[in-house]
Design an enzyme around this catalytic site. Structure first.
Site, short mmCIF file in Angstrom:
data_model
loop_
_atom_site.label_atom_id
_atom_site.label_comp_id
_atom_site.label_asym_id
_atom_site.label_seq_id
_atom_site.Cartn_x
_atom_site.Cartn_y
_atom_site.Cartn_z
N ASP A 13 0.80 -1.22 0.00
CA ASP A 13 0.00 0.00 0.00
C ASP A 13 0.84 1.27 0.00
O ASP A 13 0.44 2.30 0.56
CB ASP A 13 -0.97 0.03 1.21
CG ASP A 13 -1.90 -1.16 1.21
OD1 ASP A 13 -2.30 -1.58 0.11
OD2 ASP A 13 -2.22 -1.66 2.30
N LYS A 16 1.94 2.15 -5.11
CA LYS A 16 2.50 1.61 -6.36
C LYS A 16 1.55 1.90 -7.53
O LYS A 16 1.99 2.25 -8.62
CB LYS A 16 2.66 0.07 -6.24
CG LYS A 16 3.63 -0.34 -5.15
CD LYS A 16 3.63 -1.85 -4.95
CE LYS A 16 2.36 -2.42 -4.39
NZ LYS A 16 2.04 -2.03 -3.02
N GLY A 17 0.24 1.73 -7.26
CA GLY A 17 -0.75 1.93 -8.33
C GLY A 17 -0.66 3.33 -8.91
O GLY A 17 -0.64 3.50 -10.12
N GLY A 40 -4.68 -4.16 -3.77
CA GLY A 40 -5.65 -3.11 -4.03
C GLY A 40 -4.88 -1.86 -4.41
O GLY A 40 -4.19 -1.28 -3.57
N HIS A 41 -4.92 -1.51 -5.69
CA HIS A 41 -4.14 -0.36 -6.18
C HIS A 41 -5.09 0.75 -6.59
O HIS A 41 -5.80 0.63 -7.59
CB HIS A 41 -3.26 -0.79 -7.35
CG HIS A 41 -2.26 -1.86 -7.00
ND1 HIS A 41 -1.46 -2.48 -7.92
CD2 HIS A 41 -1.92 -2.38 -5.81
CE1 HIS A 41 -0.68 -3.36 -7.31
NE2 HIS A 41 -0.94 -3.32 -6.03
N ARG A 142 2.50 -28.74 -7.38
CA ARG A 142 2.37 -29.17 -8.78
C ARG A 142 1.00 -29.77 -9.07
O ARG A 142 0.87 -30.76 -9.77
CB ARG A 142 3.51 -30.13 -9.15
CG ARG A 142 4.84 -29.40 -9.15
CD ARG A 142 6.01 -30.28 -8.95
NE ARG A 142 6.06 -30.82 -7.62
CZ ARG A 142 7.04 -31.56 -7.14
NH1 ARG A 142 8.05 -31.86 -7.91
NH2 ARG A 142 7.02 -32.00 -5.91
N GLN A 222 1.81 -6.02 -3.42
CA GLN A 222 2.26 -6.25 -2.04
C GLN A 222 3.54 -5.45 -1.77
O GLN A 222 3.72 -4.41 -2.38
CB GLN A 222 2.46 -7.75 -1.77
CG GLN A 222 1.17 -8.57 -1.67
CD GLN A 222 0.50 -8.85 -2.98
OE1 GLN A 222 1.10 -9.35 -3.89
NE2 GLN A 222 -0.76 -8.50 -3.08
N THR A 237 2.93 -12.87 2.40
CA THR A 237 2.05 -13.44 1.40
C THR A 237 2.78 -14.64 0.80
O THR A 237 3.89 -14.97 1.23
CB THR A 237 1.62 -12.38 0.37
OG1 THR A 237 0.59 -12.92 -0.45
CG2 THR A 237 2.78 -11.91 -0.50
N GLY A 300 -10.93 -3.18 3.83
CA GLY A 300 -11.46 -2.06 4.62
C GLY A 300 -10.88 -1.99 6.03
O GLY A 300 -11.28 -1.14 6.83
N ARG A 301 -9.94 -2.91 6.34
CA ARG A 301 -9.34 -2.91 7.69
C ARG A 301 -8.49 -1.65 7.89
O ARG A 301 -7.83 -1.17 6.97
CB ARG A 301 -8.42 -4.12 7.86
CG ARG A 301 -9.13 -5.44 7.92
CD ARG A 301 -8.14 -6.59 8.04
NE ARG A 301 -7.40 -6.84 6.82
CZ ARG A 301 -6.50 -7.79 6.67
NH1 ARG A 301 -6.18 -8.57 7.69
NH2 ARG A 301 -5.88 -7.97 5.51
N ARG A 303 -5.33 0.28 8.70
CA ARG A 303 -3.92 -0.11 8.59
C ARG A 303 -3.20 0.29 9.86
O ARG A 303 -3.46 1.35 10.43
CB ARG A 303 -3.27 0.57 7.38
CG ARG A 303 -3.86 0.10 6.07
CD ARG A 303 -3.26 0.89 4.89
NE ARG A 303 -3.88 0.50 3.63
CZ ARG A 303 -4.11 1.34 2.61
NH1 ARG A 303 -3.78 2.61 2.72
NH2 ARG A 303 -4.65 0.91 1.50
N ASP A 331 2.70 14.52 2.26
CA ASP A 331 1.68 15.50 2.68
C ASP A 331 0.97 15.08 3.97
O ASP A 331 0.53 15.93 4.75
CB ASP A 331 0.63 15.66 1.56
CG ASP A 331 0.03 14.31 1.13
OD1 ASP A 331 0.82 13.43 0.74
OD2 ASP A 331 -1.20 14.14 1.20
N GLY A 413 0.31 13.80 -2.97
CA GLY A 413 -1.15 13.71 -3.08
C GLY A 413 -1.51 12.57 -4.00
O GLY A 413 -0.66 12.09 -4.76
#
Ligand code: GDP
Ligand code: IMO
Ligand code: MG
Length: 429
Positions: A13, A16-17, A40-41, A142, A222, A237, A300-301, A303, A331, A413
């Site tokens: 988080d 990256k997105g 989630g990006h 496999r 991630q 992960t 929605g947790r 952070r 910011d 921002g």
């Protein structure tokens, strides 16, 4: 120089997105190399908000080929829903491809994710419950079903039967009802019919683009310390978010990577369980969470928030061989009179300057802090380094010196234009 990896330098988080969207405008190809819809990006472009989980954030540029790489695990219904959601916002999208080597996520993966978490009791990882761990478990065992088999009507029914037999035995151990074959086959055949036109052997396409000197951007998901091998195991992960994962997940070798930018927040956050030395379980932590609206995109947790940990960040710079850092959310810290940064760890056996591999040891380190002057005012209007308050510039300079890694970009921002490019030569060379 034309290939660039964007990697999360902390616990995910980091924005990256946003970066992939901003730099994607200059790319020919954007490839997500690992993970699944645990990511989630969020991208804000021209006043519209997009939440990508599987689709590369480069998709908003119509001239860019966007690829879901072979290192990914893909939930077909999640992908179809995400495509629909994105198309409802804009029709102006780039072409999408899916690697035939990527693995498919099934409902039994999600079910087992929840059951395995429940069985962990107090030691639960706090997964996103998207079935990511169990899908990668099948890959390593496999047993997994790859995209190429999934979209082949002659092979998929047999493969699903084989795998489901094993999974149903496993579900029995948890006293769960078996999953019914016929309805699952029908449901997934429907998804396969819709996704088939997008599934190709993308690796030669990527290799050819690299060979031709096209601008290829590898999008990480991630973060470094969620990496299966290099993260805070077992609170990680099940894939390889680090820069090396870009090679594993797309079919190029390490010498094909020119630059690596590590995205880090000006502070630290973590979602889910696991050690976090600089975590603030106090009013300042809450203040950062509210100021930065630090709530997970996927679950929605709230952070967990804390000070910038420079021991972790320096380790990240080395693990990923970063060309430069992208410091985001500067910011958010505006208004704090003082900031702390961790520059060492205290342990019962004396000070350490590295990240201990042993989880228990790492869980018990106490950060040694350096106090720095804070700053005030809205930074979102700043467009060049000189616009930033002197103490914010000093903060960035200290990060560069401690990590021995230059700051390439500063984000102030969520919007595309709220970006200060400090060293353009570290992006595409
Ligand atoms: P990712 O998973 O690394 O792509 O990051 P997320 O999208 O999960 O979380 C980053 C959040 O920060 C998103 O909501 C972005 O819109 C937002 N964001 C990105 N850059 C900045 C920034 O510089 N300042 C602020 N305040 N928000 C930002
Ligand atoms: P992006 O790409 C933050 C965390 C989960 C959990 C652990 C394992 O948006 O940065 P998993 O479902 O992957 O088995 O959960 O990893 N996690 C993330 N945390 N950002 C992410 O992705 C994450 N993806 C997984 O919270 O602690
Ligand atoms: Mg995210």
């Amino acid at each position: 120089m034309s290939t660039l990896v964007i990697v999360g330098a902390q616990w995910g988080d980091e924005a990256k997105g946003k970066l992939v969207d901003v730099l994607g405008s200059e790319a020919d190809m954007v490839i997500r190399y690992s993970g699944g819809n645990n990511a989630g990006h969020t991208v804000i472009a021209e006043g519209k908000e997009y939440k990508f989980q599987l689709i590369p954030a480069g998709i908003l540029h119509p001239n860019v080929a966007s690829i879901l790489g072979g290192g990914m695990v893909i939930c077909p219904s999640g992908l179809l829903e995400e495509l629909k959601r994105t198309k409802a916002i804009t029709a102006d999208l780039g072409k999408l491809y899916i690697s035939s080597a990527a693995h498919v996520v099934f409902p039994y993966h999600r079910l087992l994710d929840s059951l395995e978490e429940e069985a962990r009791g107090q030691n639960k990882i706090g997964t996103t419950s998207r079935g990511i761990g169990p899908a990668y478990e099948d890959k390593v065992a496999r047993l997994g079903i790859r995209m190429s088999e999934f979209v082949d009507p002659n092979r998929f029914p047999q493969r699903l039967r084989e795998v489901l037999d094993v999974k149903n035995k496993y579900l029995q151990l948890f006293n769960k009802e078996p999953i019914e074959y016929d309805s699952l086959l029908k449901e997934y055949t429907g998804y396969a019919d819709q996704l088939r036109p997008l599934v190709v052997d993308v690796e030669p396409m990527i290799q050819e683009a690299v060979k031709q000197g096209k601008r290829v951007l590898f999008e990480g998901a991630q973060g470094t310390f969620l990496d299966l091998d290099c993260g805070t195991y077992p609170y990680v992960t099940s894939s390889h978010p680090i820069a090396a994962g870009a090679c594993l997940g797309t079919g190029v070798g390490p010498r094909a990577i020119d630059n690596v930018l590590g995205v880090c927040k000006a502070y630290t956050t973590r979602v889910g369980s696991g050690p976090f030395p600089t975590e603030l379980n106090d009013k300042t932590g809450e203040w950062i969470r509210e100021q930065g609206r630090e709530y997970g995109t996927v679950t929605g947790r709230g952070r967990r928030c804390g000070w910038l940990d420079l021991i972790l960040l320096r380790h990240s710079c080395r693990l990923n061989s970063l060309s430069g850092l992208v410091v985001t959310r500067l910011d958010v810290l505006s208004g704090l009179p003082e900031l702390q940064v961790a520059t060492g760890y205290k342990t019962p056996s004396g000070p350490v300057q590295h990240v201990p591999n042993d989880l228990v040891e790492f869980a018990h380190v106490e950060p040694a802090y350096l106090t720095m002057e804070g700053w005030e005012g809205d930074l979102r209007g700043c467009r060049k380094m000189e616009d930033l308050p002197a103490s914010a510039r000093a903060y960035l300079k200290f990060i560069e010196e401690f990590t021995e890694t230059p700051v390439a970009i500063v984000s102030i921002g969520p919007d595309r234009k709220e970006t200060i490019v400090v060293r353009p030569e570290l992006i595409w060379g």
